[in-house]
Every structure is written in structure tokens, then in C-alpha cells.
Design a protein around this motif. Structure first.
Motif, short mmCIF file in Angstrom:
data_model
loop_
_atom_site.label_atom_id
_atom_site.label_comp_id
_atom_site.label_asym_id
_atom_site.label_seq_id
_atom_site.Cartn_x
_atom_site.Cartn_y
_atom_site.Cartn_z
N SER A 199 27.81 75.53 10.95
CA SER A 199 28.53 75.10 11.93
C SER A 199 28.91 76.17 12.96
CB SER A 199 29.94 75.01 11.19
OG SER A 199 30.16 75.97 10.23
N PHE A 200 28.00 77.26 12.93
CA PHE A 200 28.25 78.09 13.82
C PHE A 200 27.12 78.04 14.75
CE2 PHE A 200 31.42 80.13 11.33
CZ PHE A 200 32.65 80.61 12.38
N SER A 201 25.99 77.53 14.54
CA SER A 201 24.85 77.38 15.15
C SER A 201 24.97 76.39 16.02
CB SER A 201 23.67 77.31 14.39
OG SER A 201 23.52 76.07 14.07
N GLU A 202 24.48 76.62 17.41
CA GLU A 202 24.65 75.58 18.62
C GLU A 202 23.80 74.46 18.35
OE1 GLU A 202 25.51 76.02 23.22
OE2 GLU A 202 24.57 77.65 21.92
N ASN A 204 24.53 85.88 19.98
CA ASN A 204 25.93 85.57 20.19
C ASN A 204 26.59 84.96 18.97
OD1 ASN A 204 26.27 87.06 22.28
ND2 ASN A 204 25.64 85.45 23.84
N GLU A 205 25.99 83.65 18.60
CA GLU A 205 26.59 83.00 17.56
C GLU A 205 26.90 83.69 16.32
OE1 GLU A 205 24.30 79.12 19.23
OE2 GLU A 205 23.64 80.22 17.87
N VAL A 261 27.39 86.82 16.11
CA VAL A 261 28.77 87.60 16.67
C VAL A 261 29.94 86.77 16.39
CG1 VAL A 261 29.87 89.12 18.03
CG2 VAL A 261 27.64 89.44 17.73
N ASP A 262 29.79 85.78 16.70
CA ASP A 262 30.76 84.45 16.78
C ASP A 262 31.22 84.47 15.27
OD1 ASP A 262 32.18 83.41 18.60
OD2 ASP A 262 30.89 81.75 18.98
N SER A 292 33.13 87.33 13.78
CA SER A 292 34.44 87.35 14.25
C SER A 292 35.28 86.48 13.72
CB SER A 292 34.44 87.43 15.92
OG SER A 292 34.38 86.14 16.34
N ARG A 337 39.87 86.70 20.70
CA ARG A 337 38.91 86.42 19.46
C ARG A 337 39.49 85.40 19.03
NH1 ARG A 337 41.78 90.63 17.53
NH2 ARG A 337 40.42 92.16 18.87
N TRP A 351 36.06 79.76 21.34
CA TRP A 351 34.94 79.75 22.30
C TRP A 351 33.77 80.13 22.11
CZ3 TRP A 351 38.31 82.12 26.76
CH2 TRP A 351 39.45 81.43 26.92
N ARG A 352 32.57 80.06 22.51
CA ARG A 352 31.40 80.54 22.58
C ARG A 352 31.49 81.90 22.76
NH1 ARG A 352 28.40 78.39 18.54
NH2 ARG A 352 28.39 76.27 18.82
N MET A 353 30.50 82.89 22.31
CA MET A 353 30.88 84.35 22.72
C MET A 353 30.71 84.47 24.10
SD MET A 353 31.39 87.23 21.76
CE MET A 353 31.67 87.11 19.86
N GLN A 354 29.86 83.74 24.87
CA GLN A 354 29.38 84.24 26.29
C GLN A 354 30.70 84.08 26.98
OE1 GLN A 354 27.71 82.16 24.11
NE2 GLN A 354 25.99 81.25 25.26
N ARG A 412 33.49 83.61 25.97
CA ARG A 412 34.79 84.88 25.75
C ARG A 412 34.36 86.13 26.51
NH1 ARG A 412 35.37 85.15 19.47
NH2 ARG A 412 35.05 83.40 19.12
N LYS A 460 32.02 66.05 19.14
CA LYS A 460 32.12 66.85 17.69
C LYS A 460 33.33 67.67 17.55
CE LYS A 460 30.22 69.46 14.49
NZ LYS A 460 29.65 70.97 14.47
N ARG A 476 28.81 71.41 21.14
CA ARG A 476 28.10 72.15 20.44
C ARG A 476 27.69 71.22 19.26
NH1 ARG A 476 33.03 75.59 19.08
NH2 ARG A 476 33.04 75.48 21.20
N GLY A 477 26.64 71.55 18.63
CA GLY A 477 26.24 70.94 17.36
C GLY A 477 25.91 69.41 17.64
#
Lengths: 177, 909
Positions: free
Chosen positions: A73-76, A85-86, A88-89, A92, B180, B184-187, B189, B848, B902-903
Motif C-alpha cells: 500500500s505504500f508502493s506507487e 521516497n516511498e 521513507v514515506d 514516517s 508529516r 502526501w507522497r514524499m516529493q 511533502r 483508489k 497511486r496504486g
């Protein structure tokens, strides 16, 4: 990647650090997972992703029954490949400092096995079986799923939408993860 | 005039600001109420203009919304500032002043200067960076009236700026802090973060945090550290709870009901530790350190007749011989009023500790009960989301260890099973008449066996009194009473349990019944035992009376002879070895020994039961299973279950013994502490190693209050005999701290008379006056009555509220259902509209993450935390999904765009 991230400059480190807590070692960890894949140097934004199988073996996730789902669920791309980045996401969100709202969102995504934006009965059954290592009898599983839906389903469609889920989870005393 | 002005200047930044905008003719005498709103308006009006100067450089894209927000915030802020007291504005101004001299807020400064040029004095004052009040005073001195007024204007103007800027900086900071929190996606952010941070950097310095920055950073760091410290401390505290891990482990495999026993055991251990501290600190150790040594007086010496066997093992095991004349028992203590250099009043302390033990225990038990009632709220939680919460929140994401994970799996399974049992129990419907009949029958059977066992005990006690007069006793005859009692304790509980099968209660309720019945059984045992003991005490008392008379007579005789022969009225005691002195039976020590013996045999029996009944059984079942005709593990003997009721009651009654016996045998508390300590480890091990979970794992009621209630009852019951003996029976004349007095509590009277000033004595005598006591008691009764009725009323309203909540929830559910259906109708209607008909089927599917998406769009303008909160409010508060729909839908069409959703890829499974 949309960002002008050229290197882990101080500024950049700062930025990461503000957005999460234990950044300092994260890159190390990420690199460690696949030293041959991940360059040590992140200056020019390499586009590399780690496959699910590697990430799932991190000690933090190794014992987690939902590890595959978490990573997915965190992967794009939804297949469990994580870019840095993901990655790290993910950390966090999983860190203890992340707020409940955020966690609820991702928790919902994690429990939503078939990615249809609803927690339906199959999702619940899978969740339950993972939680109990399939120790419960089918009848018990049935009962529990029925009861869960009955308790949390507010709009009567026999599956849990995110609204239902959040409503329920926001009242849970020990939803801190 | 001056003080007045000063005051006005100090009061409220808003006021100053207001003046700044308006013609300087404003007088200070004007109401603040009038002034402030105007000032606020003025500030708002002015801001955009001023803002432009600073803004266009640093923040490019976010400007327009932000300004708007800033304005709104400013409005708010104005209100706030008005309320806020002088300190705030003072600080702000002071900071600004400092800054002016300081580093990089050039823009700011310029602005201020341009604006503030009219006010001549101000710039100076600011640059000097002196304290604001001083400045003002100086200025005021320099130019009176209007000019000073204007100077204030300047300051206040820039103060409006300040406030606004600060507002924005705050906002940005909030964004940084909350970044945080955004899904959002990291970028993304990172981007936002960068912008925000740049802004903050620029202006925070400008805001005078430049110099104060260190302090500020320090403060932030300290708060962080403090939070971390608190967390660590919390962890540390949990780590300090003894046996927490052991108990959790047991709980995860055997359910909360078994764990509740161990928690109770731990609680008991804590209480006994305190009692132990009292007894040993105030009675035993002083006597050992400062009292007369062993062998100095008759009561501290083994009599000559017993000396030969005093060290035999069997004698010692019966707590005779050296044990009997040791510090463990009442008789050893001397009746000197004070001992040692400290003039420690041992007898008084002995009595006080004896009474204090009860007082402390009572207080503790009642307090714990009250606290539990507060927390627990009865049996089983009636929350709305039992299963849902279990399903979604039970996994602990911090687990990283395989063994812990296994435990967690077990515990989750167990807790699910517990809830399932509850649920099934709710759904069960049954033949009421049959059940009632069976329950009555079961109760009848149990009453019969209770009566039988009671009689048996009475019989045995009588017989043992006969035996007491004889010497030629076999081992069995000597220990008959203990054996019978232990046997009853072994046989009856399983019997009750079998009978209770008839009743078919929910296991939790069945446990309570079982507890109550065994309690009754033990109670019978206890009380027959006590009466027998009192018989013994009475005979001993008579015997003692005879000996006392005889010895007094002998003494008199001796003294008479002595003075007649020596012609000396100075009497010295007869030169007799303390071992040879004739002494009374000392009934207190006898009672103490009885209790200690009982406790020790109880320990032995319960440990042996575990060893044989559980461990040996488990070993046999496990290893003989390889070569046996039938499956031992699944079939007849199988493994034992943990006997909650028996263990709890064992503990409770053991504690009763301690309470009763502690007065006559101070060492008993020590023995008990050892027992509890060892049994914690022993039983934890035994449970994990040899037992299997109950067939129907059930959830214990959240509070241990049923156990506590039993304990309280036992405490009360054991209080009675002790108080009776203290108040009515005469203490032995030649042993113990109270010897020589008519009643034990005379020692208190003595202290009042001799040690306290005279008026205290009269005070006490007044306090003891029935005329005072009776009203006091009446008052207390009334208070109890009142509190009771109040609590009942609360309970009622509680129930009422619960009902209402449930109703509200049902209603909400219904309404949502309805809303959904109407919604459906609406949707159909919408479908008929030409331009909409194409869209609806699409968005829900691919879109999604409905939550993550709307939030960014919504929150992007800035207000960091607010976006999230807003979202939540919508989700929680709005009773119908329609309110929600517009939120999640708009992003829908946008969603399918390539980069965003995403996804989007094929579902993983």
C-alpha cells in the motif's frame, strides 16, 4: 522527483528530518537492503526501486502479519516495489509520531486487500486469519466478520467504507500502533 | 498624566494599533471597546499594502490564498490581541526593538522606517534596543502630548505588522510541524516543506527571533526532550511493574481470566510487602536490636523441660522449641515500657502495628475497589465496536521478535475466543424451566455438601480437643485437623464444579458462583476452626489463672521469708535461672503457632498439589502417550486446566489467616511474603509448563472487584476475632508486650496518661464520651445514606445515557441507510440528466485513495492542520453521506490522470 533534489545536502537532510523522525539511518537501511541495487550516492536522483521481498524481510516488518500489505500500500505501482521516497514515506507513517488521522488512512489501505476502497467480508476474513494464524474455526471467523461489519457499518451496505472505518477507529482506545 | 498614559500604552496591542491607523487626534481616554474594532479594521486594510513589499520576493505561488488567510487570521488575531494582556504586546515590541538593531530583517526595517518616519523618537528608541517602557518614558519626557502619541503610533503600527507576520510564520511552522501528517507522497511533502521553511527562515529572523532564536531553539529542544523524557519515563514505569511480562505471557495463552489471578496475586504481594515493612520495621527489628537478648528473662528462654528436644527437627517443624521462644511469636516480646536508648515504646508500637495492619489493609482494599469501579465499569465492556476494534487495532506494530509475535498471535486468538464466547452466550436461548430446576437442584446439592463438610470440621475440632489432653498421639492424630481441612479443600471444589455443570452459566458468572460456594466452604472451615481455637484459649486462660495465682503466692511467700530472714525490706528477685521459672501457657503464642502451622501446611499442600496434580499429570500424559491404549492428551486425563477459583480463594483465605495471625505471630507476615513471592514464579511456571487453556476461554470482568469483595469480607471476618481478643481477653501475665495489664489496650491509656500532656487526656475522655460518639455515628450513617442514594442516582442517569446513546446510534444507522437509498434515487435522477450520465460509473472505481486526494487539494492553500481536522469533522459529524460525497467526488475525475492516483496499477491480488 519533481523536486530538485540533487544531493543530500544539509538543507535536504533538514527537510527530510522535519518530515520524519528517524531519517538519519533510513538511507543506510535502504542501502543495506540491496547494496548492489541502491547507489550510495543519491545526488542525481537515481530511479531505483526495491522489490517487496527484500523490504518485507526488514526486522521491523518481519513478524508483521500484514507486512506484504503494508509494503504494497505504500508502493506507487501497487506491487510492492518501493523507491526511496516511498520507503521513507512508509517509515514516517509507521513512526509513533504520525498522527492518528494519517495512520487511519493507511491502515484502511492496508486492510483493504482487494483494493476496492471498501473493506468487504473477504478482506475481513483475510485480516482475521492473518491475525490469528488461522486458529479459529470457519464458523468463528464467520461470526466475527459478521459482527465486525454489523458494528462498524453505518450505511448498511455490508462493507466498510473509509468513513465507517475512520469513525470506528477514531474511537478505539488503543489505536496507536 | 504620565502614569495614565503608560498604563494605556501597555494595555493591549490592539489599542495601540488602532491608534496607529487613525488620525493621531485620538485621545487615550477613549474606551478600549470602541477603539479596538476600528483598529482591527485598520490593520486589515493596511496589511495587503504593506505585505506586498515583503511577499513577492519569497513566496511566489502561494501568495494570494495566503494573504487572504492572513487577513482572516489577522482579524482573529486582532480580537485575540485585544484580550491578551500587556505582557504580550510588551514582549512583541521589545523583540522588535531588539531586532531593529539586529540582523537580517532589512525589508522589515525599511518598511517600518518609511512608515515610521514621522515619529521621530521611535527609530532611535528602537535601534537602541532598550526596554520599551524606558523608551516610552523617555520619549514622553521629551515631547509631551501629541508627539509622544505619534511615536506610539509608529510602534503600534509595526506591531500590527508583527502580529500578522507572526501569524504567518506560525502558520508556516504549523505546516512544517504537520507536514508529516499529510498523506502526501514524499516529493510533494518536500516541496511544500521547502517553501514553508524558506518563508519561516526569512521571517522568523525578522520577527526578532533572530536574537531570541537561540533561546527559542533551546525552548523547542527542551520541549522535545521533555516529551521524550516523559515517554521514556512512562516506559520505565511500565518496565518497573513487576512480573508484567510474565503475566502478559500467561494472559496471551490462557486468557484474561487466568491473568486476573496473577494480577491479584501481584497486588496481594504488594500489600503484604507493606505490612511486612510495618511489622518488621516497627516491631521485630526494634525488639531484636534493642530488647533484652535471648535467655535473659523467662519469656525469652526455652524452659528446662523442653531444652533437650528444643532443637529437634520435628519439634521445630511444629514451631515449638526454639521457634516458640523466638521473635516470631507474641510471647517473646517484653513488657518494658520503653526499650533501648531511643526509648522506643515497644508495647505501644506492637498494638499500633497490629491495629494499623487492619487499618491499612481496609483502606487499601476499599480504595482499590473504588478505583477499579471507576475504571472497569462492570463486566464485559459494552462498547459498540468490540469485534471491529479487535480486528483492526489489536496487532502491535512494534513487535519485531518472533517469540513475542507468537505470543501476540496467541493473545489475539484468545481474545477473539473470549469475545466469541460472550457473543454466543448472548445469542443462546434456552428452556427456562428446565434450567431453573437444574439450578435449584445444584444449589441444593451444594448446600448439602457444605453443611456436611462444616459438620465434619466441627467434629474433628472437638476430637482434637480431646487429643490435646493426651500425650500418646500418633502422627495422624496430631495432624488430623489440618489433614481433614486440606482434604476438604481438595475434594469439595471439583465436586462443586461438577455440580455447577448443571447450571450452565456463562463461564464468567459460573466462576463467581464457584468462588462464592468455595468461599462459603472455607468460611465454615475457618469459623469452626476459630471457635475451636477459642475453646482452647479459654482452657488455657483458666490454666493460666491457676498458675498465676500460684506463682504470685509463691513470690509473696518468698518475699515474706526473705524480709523476715534478712531483716531487709529490699526485695531482690529469687536467684533462679530463667529456664526454671514456672510460667503460664501463654495462650497468645499458642494461637500464633496455630496460625503459622496452618499457613505452612497450606503452602505445602498447595505446592504439592501443583507438583502432583499438574506437573506429574502433565509428564505422565505427555510421555506415556507414546505407549498407551488411548490418546491420553485428548482423552481422559489430558492436561489440567488452571483452577482459577481455587487459587483465588486459596489466596484470599491465606490472607485471612495472615491478618488474624499477624497479631500473635509477627513473623507470619514474613512467611507470607516469601510464600507469595515463590508462588508467583512457581505458579507462572506451572501454568505455562503444565496447563492447557480453558475449553471456553472467557474474558475476566475488567475489574478484579469480585476478588476484592471476597477479600474485604475475609478481612472483616478476620478483624472480628482479633479485635475481640484485644478488647476483652486479658493478656497472659508472664509473656508478651502486654503482660501485667488487665487489657491489651491499657497500653494506650498508659501512654495517654504518662506521655501526653494532661489536657490531651481530658480531650480523649471527652471524645470517648457516648454523647459525642453517638451523634458522630449517626452523622456517618446519614452521610453513607446520602452518598449511596447519590451514587444510585448517578447510576440511573448513566444507564439512561447509555440507552440514549445506543438509540442515537441506531437512529443514525437507520438514517444513513435511508439517506443512502434516497441518495440512490438522486443518483438515478442525476443519471437521467444528459451531461452527468457518463461520469458516475467511472470515478468510484479507479479513484483508489479517496481520502488522500481531496485533502491535498483542500489543504494546499496552506492551513496545515486545519485541513485534516476539517476532513475529520466532516467524516465524523455529518450524519449523512451526502455531505461526504461532494468531498470525495470532485477529485474523482481528476484522479485518473497519470501521475496522481497511486496504486492505479492492477490490483495486487
Amino acid at each position: 522527483m519533481g523536486n530538485k533534489q540533487t544531493i543530500f545536502t544539509d538543507e535536504q537532510l533538514d527537510a527530510y528530518q522535519v518530515s520524519l523522525f528517524s531519517f538519519s539511518r533510513l538511507h543506510g537501511r535502504y542501502h543495506e537492503l540491496a547494496p548492489h541495487l541502491v547507489p550510495m550516492d543519491y545526488t542525481n536522483e537515481p530511479d531505483c526501486k526495491l522489490p517487496l521481498a527484500l523490504i518485507v524481510n526488514m526486522p521491523e516488518l518481519k513478524e508483521n502479519p500484514f507486512r506484504n500489505r503494508i509494503v504494497e500500500s505504500f508502493s506507487e505501482d501497487g506491487m510492492g516495489n518501493l523507491s526511496f521516497n516511498e520507503f521513507v514515506d512508509m517509515f514516517s507513517v509507521l513512526s509513533e509520531m504520525a498522527p492518528r488521522e494519517l495512520k487511519a488512512i493507511y491502515a484502511f489501505k492496508i486492510y483493504d486487500f482487494n483494493v476496492d476502497n471498501y473493506l468487504c467480508k473477504e478482506d475481513l476474513e483475510k485480516t482475521l486469519n492473518k491475525l490469528t494464524k488461522e486458529e479459529l474455526t470457519p464458523e468463528e471467523v464467520e461470526l466475527v466478520c459478521e459482527k465486525t461489519i454489523e458494528e462498524a457499518d453505518l450505511d448498511g451496505d455490508h462493507k466498510l467504507s473509509f468513513a465507517d472505518f475512520e469513525n470506528m477507529i477514531s474511537r478505539a482506545p488503543d489505536f496507536l500502533r | 498624566r504620565r502614569p495614565n498614559r503608560r498604563q494605556a500604552g501597555g494595555r493591549g496591542g490592539a489599542k495601540g494599533r488602532g491608534r496607529g491607523k487613525k488620525p493621531a487626534s485620538d485621545d487615550e481616554d477613549e474606551d478600549e471597546e470602541d477603539e479596538a474594532p476600528r483598529g482591527r479594521r485598520g490593520a486589515n486594510r493596511k496589511k495587503p499594502a504593506k505585505k506586498r513589499g515583503g511577499d513577492d520576493e519569497d513566496e511566489s505561488e502561494d501568495e494570494p490564498p495566503k494573504r487572504k488567510r492572513g487577513g482572516a487570521a489577522n482579524k482573529k488575531k486582532g480580537g485575540k490581541a485585544q484580550d491578551s494582556d500587556d505582557d504580550d504586546s510588551d514582549v512583541g515590541k521589545g523583540k522588535k526593538g531588539k531586532k531593529g538593531g539586529g540582523r537580517k530583517g532589512k525589508k522589515e526595517e525599511e518598511e517600518e522606517e518609511t512608515k515610521g518616519k514621522k515619529g521621530d523618537g521611535k527609530g532611535k528608541g528602537k535601534d537602541k534596543g532598550k526596554d520599551k517602557d524606558d523608551d516610552k518614558d523617555k520619549k514622553k519626557k521629551k515631547k509631551k502630548g501629541d508627539s509622544s502619541n505619534s511615536s506610539e503610533e509608529e510602534e503600534s503600527m509595526s506591531e500590527g505588522e508583527m502580529a500578522r507576520l507572526m501569524e504567518e510564520v506560525e502558520e508556516k511552522k504549523k505546516l512544517i510541524a504537520n507536514i508529516r501528517n499529510k498523506p502526501w507522497r514524499m516529493q510533494r511533502r518536500l516541496k511544500h516543506l521547502k517553501e514553508a521553511q524558506e518563508f519561516v527562515d526569512k521571517f522568523e529572523g525578522a520577527l526578532g527571533k533572530g536574537k531570541g532564536r537561540k533561546w527559542y531553539a533551546y525552548k523547542v529542544m527542551m520541549t522535545k526532550k521533555w516529551i521524550k523524557f516523559q515517554r521514556d519515563f512512562e516506559n520505565f514505569r511500565t518496565a518497573c511493574i513487576p512480573w508484567e511480562r510474565k503475566i502478559k505471557e500467561v494472559e496471551s495463552h490462557f486468557g484474561s481470566s487466568v491473568a486476573s489471578y496473577f494480577i491479584f496475586l501481584r497486588w496481594m504481594y504488594g500489600m503484604n510487602l507493606v505490612l511486612f515493612g510495618f511489622t518488621f520495621g516497627l516491631v521485630v527489628i526494634p525488639e531484636v536490636l534493642m530488647g533484652l537478648p535471648y535467655g535473659s528473662v523467662p519469656r525469652k528462654t526455652v524452659p528446662r523441660a523442653e531444652q533437650d528436644t528444643a532443637q529437634d527437627y520435628s519439634v521445630l517443624m511444629d514451631f515449638n522449641g526454639y521457634c516458640k521462644y523466638s521473635v516470631l511469636f507474641y510471647g517473646y516480646y517484653n513488657n518494658q515500657r520503653t526499650i533501648g536508648v531511643l526509648k522506643f515504646r515497644l508495647p505501644l508500637s506492637y498494638l499500633m502495628v497490629g491495629i494499623g495492619t487492619f487499618g491499612y489493609s481496609l483502606m487499601l482494599v476499599i480504595r482499590t475497589m473504588a478505583k477499579n469501579a471507576d475504571v472497569g465499569g462492570g463486566d464485559g465492556e459494552d462498547s459498540d465496536f468490540t469485534f471491529a476494534w479487535k480486528m483492526f487495532t489489536s496487532w502491535d506494530y512494534l513487535i519485531g521478535n518472533a517469540e513475542t509475535a507468537d505470543n501476540k498471535y496467541a493473545s489475539i486468538t484468545t481474545s477473539f475466543k473470549e469475545s466469541i464466547v460472550d457473543e454466543q452466550e448472548n445469542q443462546k436461548d434456552e428452556n427456562i424451566h428446565l434450567r431453573r430446576f437444574l439450578r435449584v437442584l445444584a444449589n441444593f446439592l451444594i448446600t448439602c455438601s457444605l453443611g456436611g463438610s462444616g459438620y465434619l470440621i466441627y467434629f474433628v475440632v472437638k476430637r482434637s480437643q480431646e487429643f490435646a489432653t493426651r500425650d500418646d498421639l500418633s502422627w495422624y492424630e496430631k495432624n488430623e485437623m489440618e489433614i481433614v481441612m486440606s482434604l476438604l479443600g481438595l475434594v469439595c471444589p471439583p465436586l462443586f464444579e461438577t455440580i455447577a455443570e448443571l447450571e450452565d452459566y456463562h463461564p464468567r458468572i459460573a466462576l463467581k458462583w464457584q468462588l462464592g460456594r468455595i468461599f462459603a466452604l472455607f468460611l465454615g472451615n475457618l469459623y469452626t476452626f476459630l471457635f475451636a481455637l477459642f475453646d482452647e484459649v479459654n482452657t488455657k486462660l483458666e490454666e493460666e489463672q491457676a498458675i498465676k495465682n500460684a506463682s504470685i503466692w509463691a513470690m509473696k511467700e518468698y518475699y515474706a521469708n526473705y524480709s523476715r530472714l534478712m531483716n531487709d525490706s529490699e526485695a531482690t528477685p529469687p536467684p533462679m535461672d530463667p529456664a526454671d521459672v514456672i510460667r503460664g501457657p501463654c495462650w497468645e503464642t499458642a494461637v500464633g503457632i496455630e496460625f503459622v502451622k496452618l499457613t505452612v501446611s497450606d503452602i505445602q499442600v498447595s505446592y504439592l498439589t501443583i507438583l502432583i496434580g499438574d506437573f506429574a499429570r502433565a509428564v505422565i500424559v505427555r510421555f506415556l502417550n507414546y505407549c498407551w491404549c488411548w490418546d491420553l492428551e485428548a482423552g481422559f486425563p489430558s492436561y489440567g486446566e488452571f483452577d482459577i477459583s481455587g487459587n483465588v480463594l486459596g489466596l484470599v483465605f491465606n490472607q485471612g489467616m495472615i491478618w488474624m495471625g499477624a497479631f500473635y505471630a509477627p513473623g507470619l507476615v514474613g512467611i507470607n511474603v516469601l510464600r507469595l513471592l515463590s508462588s508467583m514464579y512457581y505458579q507462572c511456571w506451572a501454568v505455562m509448563a503444565t496447563n492447557v487453556p480453558h475449553e471456553r476461554v472467557f474474558k475476566a470482568s475488567k475489574s478484579n472487584n469480585f476478588y476484592m469483595g471476597l477479600l474485604l469480607l475475609v478481612l472483616f471476618l478476620s478483624l472480628l476475632p482479633v479485635v475481640y481478643t484485644i478488647m476483652t481477653l486479658p493478656p497472659s501475665f508472664d509473656c508478651g508486650p502486654f503482660s501485667g495489664k488487665d487489657k491489651m489496650f491499657d497500653v494506650v491509656m498508659e501512654t495517654i496518661d504518662l506521655d501526653l500532656p494532661a489536657f490531651m487526656g481530658t480531650l480523649f475522655s471527652y471524645a470517648a464520651n457516648p454523647g459525642l460518639i453517638i451523634p458522630a455515628v449517626l452523622l456517618m450513617v446519614l452521610a453513607i445514606y446520602y452518598l449511596n442514594s447519590v451514587s444510585e442516582a448517578y447510576q440511573n442517569s448513566n444507564m439512561e445515557l447509555k440507552k440514549k446513546m445506543k438509540m442515537a446510534r441506531d437512529e443514525e444507522k437507520n438514517r444513513r441507510n435511508n439517506a443512502d437509498t434516497t441518495n440512490q434515487v438522486m443518483k438515478d435522477l442525476e443519471d437521467l440528466l444528459p451531461n452527468r450520465s457518463l461520469i458516475p460509473p467511472d470515478p468510484p472505481e479507479p479513484e483508489k485513495p479517496p481520502e488522500p486526494e481531496p485533502k491535498p487539494t483542500k489543504t494546499k492553500p496552506g492551513s496545515a492542520g486545519k485541513g485534516v481536522n476539517l476532513q475529520k469533522d466532516v467524516a465524523l459529524a455529518s450524519p449523512n453521506p451526502n455531505a461526504r460525497a461532494p468531498v470525495s467526488r470532485p477529485p474523482g475525475p481528476r484522479g485518473p490522470g497519470p501521475g496522481r492516483g497511486r496504486g492505479r496499477g492492477p490490483p495486487p491480488r
